[in-house]
Design a protein around this motif. Sequence first.
Motif, PDB file in Angstrom:
ATOM      1  N   VAL A   1     -40.437 -29.084 -17.379  1.00 47.89           N
ATOM      2  CA  VAL A   1     -41.376 -30.329 -17.943  1.00 47.89           C
ATOM      3  C   VAL A   1     -41.277 -30.212 -19.551  1.00 47.89           C
ATOM      4  O   VAL A   1     -41.268 -31.068 -20.175  1.00 47.89           O
ATOM      5  CB  VAL A   1     -42.545 -30.603 -17.468  1.00 47.89           C
ATOM      6  CG1 VAL A   1     -43.407 -31.684 -17.982  1.00 47.89           C
ATOM      7  CG2 VAL A   1     -42.288 -30.853 -15.792  1.00 47.89           C
ATOM      8  N   SER A   2     -41.777 -28.943 -20.051  1.00 44.21           N
ATOM      9  CA  SER A   2     -42.126 -28.919 -21.399  1.00 44.21           C
ATOM     10  C   SER A   2     -40.803 -28.886 -22.092  1.00 44.21           C
ATOM     11  O   SER A   2     -40.818 -29.556 -23.050  1.00 44.21           O
ATOM     12  CB  SER A   2     -42.642 -27.558 -21.725  1.00 44.21           C
ATOM     13  OG  SER A   2     -43.097 -27.249 -23.039  1.00 44.21           O
ATOM     14  N   LEU A   3     -40.004 -28.283 -21.673  1.00 43.15           N
ATOM     15  CA  LEU A   3     -38.619 -28.282 -22.377  1.00 43.15           C
ATOM     16  C   LEU A   3     -37.732 -29.717 -22.513  1.00 43.15           C
ATOM     17  O   LEU A   3     -37.403 -29.838 -23.551  1.00 43.15           O
ATOM     18  CB  LEU A   3     -37.617 -27.103 -21.643  1.00 43.15           C
ATOM     19  CG  LEU A   3     -36.414 -26.939 -22.780  1.00 43.15           C
ATOM     20  CD1 LEU A   3     -36.500 -26.456 -23.951  1.00 43.15           C
ATOM     21  CD2 LEU A   3     -35.371 -25.866 -21.992  1.00 43.15           C
ATOM     22  N   ARG A   4     -38.097 -30.551 -21.190  1.00 45.42           N
ATOM     23  CA  ARG A   4     -37.640 -31.502 -21.421  1.00 45.42           C
ATOM     24  C   ARG A   4     -38.289 -32.786 -22.144  1.00 45.42           C
ATOM     25  O   ARG A   4     -37.674 -33.500 -22.816  1.00 45.42           O
ATOM     26  CB  ARG A   4     -37.348 -32.187 -19.945  1.00 45.42           C
ATOM     27  CG  ARG A   4     -36.912 -33.611 -19.834  1.00 45.42           C
ATOM     28  CD  ARG A   4     -36.563 -33.932 -18.277  1.00 45.42           C
ATOM     29  NE  ARG A   4     -35.316 -32.893 -17.718  1.00 45.42           N
ATOM     30  CZ  ARG A   4     -33.955 -32.911 -18.124  1.00 45.42           C
ATOM     31  NH1 ARG A   4     -33.757 -33.841 -18.918  1.00 45.42           N
ATOM     32  NH2 ARG A   4     -33.282 -32.304 -17.485  1.00 45.42           N
ATOM     33  N   ARG A   5     -39.636 -32.528 -22.199  1.00 42.71           N
ATOM     34  CA  ARG A   5     -40.481 -33.384 -23.096  1.00 42.71           C
ATOM     35  C   ARG A   5     -39.837 -32.916 -24.579  1.00 42.71           C
ATOM     36  O   ARG A   5     -39.846 -34.025 -25.495  1.00 42.71           O
ATOM     37  CB  ARG A   5     -41.890 -32.947 -23.125  1.00 42.71           C
ATOM     38  CG  ARG A   5     -42.548 -33.593 -21.906  1.00 42.71           C
ATOM     39  CD  ARG A   5     -44.043 -33.249 -21.870  1.00 42.71           C
ATOM     40  NE  ARG A   5     -44.773 -34.092 -22.926  1.00 42.71           N
ATOM     41  CZ  ARG A   5     -46.160 -33.912 -23.447  1.00 42.71           C
ATOM     42  NH1 ARG A   5     -46.675 -33.285 -22.783  1.00 42.71           N
ATOM     43  NH2 ARG A   5     -46.432 -34.645 -24.537  1.00 42.71           N
ATOM     44  N   LEU A   6     -39.784 -31.755 -24.976  1.00 41.35           N
ATOM     45  CA  LEU A   6     -39.360 -31.388 -26.341  1.00 41.35           C
ATOM     46  C   LEU A   6     -38.098 -31.872 -26.792  1.00 41.35           C
ATOM     47  O   LEU A   6     -37.893 -32.249 -27.824  1.00 41.35           O
ATOM     48  CB  LEU A   6     -39.499 -29.875 -26.671  1.00 41.35           C
ATOM     49  CG  LEU A   6     -40.954 -29.270 -26.510  1.00 41.35           C
ATOM     50  CD1 LEU A   6     -41.040 -27.870 -26.389  1.00 41.35           C
ATOM     51  CD2 LEU A   6     -41.806 -29.743 -27.832  1.00 41.35           C
ATOM     52  N   ARG A   7     -37.070 -31.904 -25.766  1.00 38.86           N
ATOM     53  CA  ARG A   7     -35.753 -32.503 -26.372  1.00 38.86           C
ATOM     54  C   ARG A   7     -35.312 -33.855 -26.006  1.00 38.86           C
ATOM     55  O   ARG A   7     -34.128 -34.152 -26.224  1.00 38.86           O
ATOM     56  CB  ARG A   7     -34.657 -31.383 -25.453  1.00 38.86           C
ATOM     57  CG  ARG A   7     -35.025 -30.013 -25.755  1.00 38.86           C
ATOM     58  CD  ARG A   7     -34.617 -29.817 -27.189  1.00 38.86           C
ATOM     59  NE  ARG A   7     -34.757 -28.281 -27.466  1.00 38.86           N
ATOM     60  CZ  ARG A   7     -35.977 -27.848 -28.061  1.00 38.86           C
ATOM     61  NH1 ARG A   7     -36.866 -28.514 -28.640  1.00 38.86           N
ATOM     62  NH2 ARG A   7     -35.975 -26.427 -28.497  1.00 38.86           N
ATOM     63  N   GLY A   8     -36.102 -34.524 -25.128  1.00 39.40           N
ATOM     64  CA  GLY A   8     -35.978 -35.897 -24.900  1.00 39.40           C
ATOM     65  C   GLY A   8     -35.298 -35.980 -23.187  1.00 39.40           C
ATOM     66  O   GLY A   8     -34.868 -35.028 -22.779  1.00 39.40           O
ATOM     67  N   GLN A   9     -35.715 -37.094 -22.819  1.00 38.83           N
ATOM     68  CA  GLN A   9     -35.506 -37.252 -21.224  1.00 38.83           C
ATOM     69  C   GLN A   9     -34.184 -37.344 -20.988  1.00 38.83           C
ATOM     70  O   GLN A   9     -33.792 -37.112 -19.832  1.00 38.83           O
ATOM     71  CB  GLN A   9     -36.144 -38.560 -20.845  1.00 38.83           C
ATOM     72  CG  GLN A   9     -37.729 -38.317 -20.730  1.00 38.83           C
ATOM     73  CD  GLN A   9     -38.407 -37.319 -20.082  1.00 38.83           C
ATOM     74  OE1 GLN A   9     -37.843 -37.088 -18.772  1.00 38.83           O
ATOM     75  NE2 GLN A   9     -39.190 -36.607 -20.432  1.00 38.83           N
ATOM     76  N   ASN A  10     -33.242 -37.711 -21.757  1.00 40.20           N
ATOM     77  CA  ASN A  10     -31.788 -38.059 -21.610  1.00 40.20           C
ATOM     78  C   ASN A  10     -31.228 -36.610 -22.226  1.00 40.20           C
ATOM     79  O   ASN A  10     -29.923 -36.793 -21.946  1.00 40.20           O
ATOM     80  CB  ASN A  10     -31.242 -39.244 -22.296  1.00 40.20           C
ATOM     81  CG  ASN A  10     -32.128 -40.327 -21.549  1.00 40.20           C
ATOM     82  OD1 ASN A  10     -32.272 -40.578 -20.273  1.00 40.20           O
ATOM     83  ND2 ASN A  10     -32.249 -41.210 -22.353  1.00 40.20           N
ATOM     84  N   ALA A  11     -31.706 -35.748 -22.573  1.00 43.70           N
ATOM     85  CA  ALA A  11     -30.965 -34.573 -23.166  1.00 43.70           C
ATOM     86  C   ALA A  11     -30.385 -33.672 -22.180  1.00 43.70           C
ATOM     87  O   ALA A  11     -31.063 -33.485 -21.122  1.00 43.70           O
ATOM     88  CB  ALA A  11     -31.862 -34.025 -23.945  1.00 43.70           C
ATOM     89  N   ASP A  12     -29.318 -32.971 -22.536  1.00 42.49           N
ATOM     90  CA  ASP A  12     -28.786 -31.888 -21.444  1.00 42.49           C
ATOM     91  C   ASP A  12     -29.650 -30.527 -21.742  1.00 42.49           C
ATOM     92  O   ASP A  12     -29.094 -29.977 -22.782  1.00 42.49           O
ATOM     93  CB  ASP A  12     -27.510 -31.615 -21.688  1.00 42.49           C
ATOM     94  CG  ASP A  12     -26.607 -30.848 -20.530  1.00 42.49           C
ATOM     95  OD1 ASP A  12     -27.399 -30.298 -19.731  1.00 42.49           O
ATOM     96  OD2 ASP A  12     -25.484 -30.634 -20.653  1.00 42.49           O
ATOM     97  N   ILE A  13     -30.507 -30.241 -21.079  1.00 47.51           N
ATOM     98  CA  ILE A  13     -31.117 -28.953 -21.239  1.00 47.51           C
ATOM     99  C   ILE A  13     -30.604 -27.730 -20.630  1.00 47.51           C
ATOM    100  O   ILE A  13     -31.200 -26.618 -20.728  1.00 47.51           O
ATOM    101  CB  ILE A  13     -32.577 -28.984 -21.308  1.00 47.51           C
ATOM    102  CG1 ILE A  13     -32.933 -29.531 -19.651  1.00 47.51           C
ATOM    103  CG2 ILE A  13     -33.591 -30.200 -21.974  1.00 47.51           C
ATOM    104  CD1 ILE A  13     -34.223 -29.284 -19.462  1.00 47.51           C
ATOM    105  N   ALA A  14     -29.721 -27.936 -19.802  1.00 46.01           N
ATOM    106  CA  ALA A  14     -29.285 -26.919 -18.801  1.00 46.01           C
ATOM    107  C   ALA A  14     -28.764 -25.621 -19.465  1.00 46.01           C
ATOM    108  O   ALA A  14     -29.408 -24.586 -19.188  1.00 46.01           O
ATOM    109  CB  ALA A  14     -28.160 -27.291 -18.125  1.00 46.01           C
ATOM    110  N   PHE A  15     -27.961 -25.568 -20.561  1.00 44.03           N
ATOM    111  CA  PHE A  15     -27.705 -24.551 -21.533  1.00 44.03           C
ATOM    112  C   PHE A  15     -28.989 -23.857 -22.110  1.00 44.03           C
ATOM    113  O   PHE A  15     -28.963 -22.630 -21.975  1.00 44.03           O
ATOM    114  CB  PHE A  15     -26.794 -24.755 -22.615  1.00 44.03           C
ATOM    115  CG  PHE A  15     -26.007 -23.465 -23.149  1.00 44.03           C
ATOM    116  CD1 PHE A  15     -25.121 -22.768 -22.732  1.00 44.03           C
ATOM    117  CD2 PHE A  15     -26.896 -23.005 -24.205  1.00 44.03           C
ATOM    118  CE1 PHE A  15     -24.613 -21.770 -23.432  1.00 44.03           C
ATOM    119  CE2 PHE A  15     -26.172 -22.265 -25.056  1.00 44.03           C
ATOM    120  CZ  PHE A  15     -25.283 -21.320 -24.636  1.00 44.03           C
TER     121      PHE A  15
END
Length: 470
Positions: free
Chosen positions: A225-239
């Motif tokens: 949840v924290s990483l997604r908030r920081l990178r944006g809801q539509n960002a690809d945070i998988a890597f």
Amino acid sequence: MAIEHVKDIENGGDQDLEQPFLEFKEVNSGSIGVVLYSTFVSVCGSFEFGSCVGYSAPTQSGIREDLDLTLAQYSMFGSSVTIGAMIAAFTSGKIADFVGRKGAMRMSAAFCIAGWLAVYLSMGALSLDIGRFLTGYGIGIVSYVVPVYIAEIAPSNLRGGLTTLNQLMICIGSSLAFVMGTIITWRNLALTGLVPCFVMLVGLFFIPESPRWLAKVGLEKEFEVSLRRLRGQNADIAFEAAEIQANVQSLRKLSKAKLTDLVEAKYIRSVIIAVGLMIFQQFGGINGISFYASQTFVAAGITGNIGTLAYAVIQVPITMVGAILMDKSGRRPLLLVSATGTFLGCFLTGTAFLLEGQKLLLQWIPTLAVSGVLTYIASFSIGMGAVPWVIMSEIFPLHIKGLAGSLAVLINWLGAWAVSYTFNFLMSWSCPGTFFVFSGFCALTVLFVAKVVPETKGKTLEEIQASINS
């Protein structure tokens, strides 16, 4: 796909990662709103740091007159902040690891609020010193946790510039303290120190915790949840998520960090870099010159308020330039330019006092002294002020970051105490000698950076640690 790439890293095959990593940086560079807001809230602590550091310069005459303090008593007051910060250095890393980065910032604010109130209500030297000590403990915590928090939430291509905002806000805080101290009483100036504390306390309710810390303590859902908030809801945070998790998993296989671990071959270079930069930052004289700037200008035959205002005005824009250059020119070039400039500034100021003692070129002494001090401050602000903290936040693996960071902060504040406490006595001994000693340390800084300090620009925290240990 991201998990497979991380497995490739663990197996030593990193050649296929170049393109996915470049794509990852491009995707995330556009979603920085929460990162910027989180950085703003955290650097309110840095502003508090600056307010505390800048407090003693414009208030020296007022406090000594109102409370009838001797020079030794005021030197103790001025340096009490560093004693508190030194003690905080023992615990700052453990506090940040135990209660989180946000929890540590809350503790810092609470100590600073108590300290400023004690200073405001002081009727003698003891309560004044207690208040200064408490604010010192508070800023000792924040001096570690703010750059670490920013480094852990920022994208790699913005990390240097955002972490430099820590030093920029320190400069703004101290500059405002300098300016306001020439207008309002020392008691009212103490009350202004409460403002950034309250702003930070409120703001902390609305920013995410460091995702790397959340991953470290096993809060998997909160981490995502924290990483997604920081990178944006539509960002690809998988890597990025997989990279962080892989790093955390490898660290969990290691035993709990001990002080003796810091001298192991795989960590000793990082320790030498961080500790060395902190030593040279402080023994270049910054806290003696900044804590007692007004006195230095008066000793050179210049009105204290004029010199102090000039000091305040110059450091903020120069620090902004450093923040802009941090991720463009890199860390090493800024350090080399900065250390060379501080050497020149100290040498010019020392020469001014030497000429004064010999009664030579008396009409040039004030100009030479002001030029030297302002050259020193400008040079320090562009590199030596911010970059050591940036590098300290980057080079340690997550599992020893608290312990190693505490050691680096302890060394920094030990140096700050030594310089701030002895500065008045050194100036009584020899004004030119004091600045020539500082210039010698600045010259050694240039050699240290050229031979030991690596470039960390544009690398992820995991890549930095891997390159240092390779």
